[in-house]
Design a protein around this motif. Structure first.
Motif, PDB file in Angstrom:
ATOM      1  N   ILE A 166       0.778  -1.195   0.032  1.00 50.34           N
ATOM      2  CA  ILE A 166       0.073   0.264   0.016  1.00 50.34           C
ATOM      3  C   ILE A 166       0.957   1.192   0.202  1.00 50.34           C
ATOM      4  N   MET A 178       0.966   5.490   0.072  1.00 52.13           N
ATOM      5  CA  MET A 178       0.161   6.360   0.529  1.00 52.13           C
ATOM      6  C   MET A 178       0.652   7.656   0.471  1.00 52.13           C
ATOM      7  N   ASN A 179       0.107   8.624   0.158  1.00 51.83           N
ATOM      8  CA  ASN A 179       0.690  10.254   0.239  1.00 51.83           C
ATOM      9  C   ASN A 179       0.125  10.831   1.309  1.00 51.83           C
ATOM     10  N   ARG A 180       0.431  11.657   2.094  1.00 54.62           N
ATOM     11  CA  ARG A 180      -0.536  12.307   3.297  1.00 54.62           C
ATOM     12  C   ARG A 180      -0.469  13.681   2.555  1.00 54.62           C
ATOM     13  N   ARG A 214      -7.751   4.893  -3.935  1.00 58.96           N
ATOM     14  CA  ARG A 214      -8.812   5.798  -3.041  1.00 58.96           C
ATOM     15  C   ARG A 214      -8.064   7.295  -2.664  1.00 58.96           C
ATOM     16  N   LEU A 236      -8.643   9.821   0.223  1.00 59.84           N
ATOM     17  CA  LEU A 236      -9.404   9.731   1.446  1.00 59.84           C
ATOM     18  C   LEU A 236      -9.366  11.355   2.014  1.00 59.84           C
ATOM     19  N   SER A 286      -5.611  11.893   2.105  1.00 58.71           N
ATOM     20  CA  SER A 286      -4.520  10.766   1.936  1.00 58.71           C
ATOM     21  C   SER A 286      -4.851  10.109   0.561  1.00 58.71           C
ATOM     22  N   SER A 287      -4.125   9.815  -0.398  1.00 59.58           N
ATOM     23  CA  SER A 287      -3.962   8.874  -1.669  1.00 59.58           C
ATOM     24  C   SER A 287      -3.500   7.564  -1.181  1.00 59.58           C
ATOM     25  N   HIS A 288      -4.319   6.727  -1.560  1.00 54.86           N
ATOM     26  CA  HIS A 288      -4.096   5.329  -1.097  1.00 54.86           C
ATOM     27  C   HIS A 288      -4.364   4.438  -2.408  1.00 54.86           C
ATOM     28  N   ILE A 332      -3.364   0.610  -3.730  1.00 55.70           N
ATOM     29  CA  ILE A 332      -2.703  -1.044  -3.483  1.00 55.70           C
ATOM     30  C   ILE A 332      -2.168  -1.586  -4.545  1.00 55.70           C
ATOM     31  N   GLU A 351       4.069   7.276   2.523  1.00 51.20           N
ATOM     32  CA  GLU A 351       4.251   6.232   3.514  1.00 51.20           C
ATOM     33  C   GLU A 351       4.085   4.833   2.625  1.00 51.20           C
TER      34      GLU A 351
END
Length: 106
Positions: free
Chosen positions: A4, A6-8, A40, A42, A54-56, A58, A97
């Motif tokens: 996964i 992720m970018n915040r 996603r 978020l 956050s971009s998420h 997978i 992350e």
């Protein structure tokens, strides 16, 4: 197991719609890559000066994610980042992350 990515993002208050529109109108290219499963965007809590997003994404594996970051599709989807007119809705730089799945229940 999966990976996964992720970018915040810290988004200036009052600019949430602008930020969301950037994502809605972008050329994604993710579905063109091997190992892509799901994306996603978020929307998180509001703080004193920003709202957290956050971009998420997978991926099947870390290798698939790393192949994405080295691909022409990645360069194409990030080509106009930072070239928009006016003040950016984003405060600072995104925080990346990456997580490898160790347990999954569905």
């Amino acid at each position: 197991m999966s990976f996964i990515a992720m970018n915040r993002f810290k988004i200036r208050l009052g600019r949430e719609e602008d930020f969301e529109q950037i994502w809605k109108s972008r050329e994604s290219h993710l579905k063109e890559l091997s190992g892509f499963r799901e994306f996603r965007l978020l929307k998180g809590p509001e703080n004193e000066d920003h709202r957290l997003y956050s971009s998420h994404v997978i991926w099947d594996s870390r290798d698939d994610f790393e192949a994405w970051t080295k691909s022409e599709q990645f360069r194409a989807s990030h080509r106009n980042v930072g070239k928009r007119e006016g003040e950016s809705p984003i405060l600072g730089h995104p925080q990346f992350e990456g997580f490898e799945t160790v347990l999954h229940e569905a």
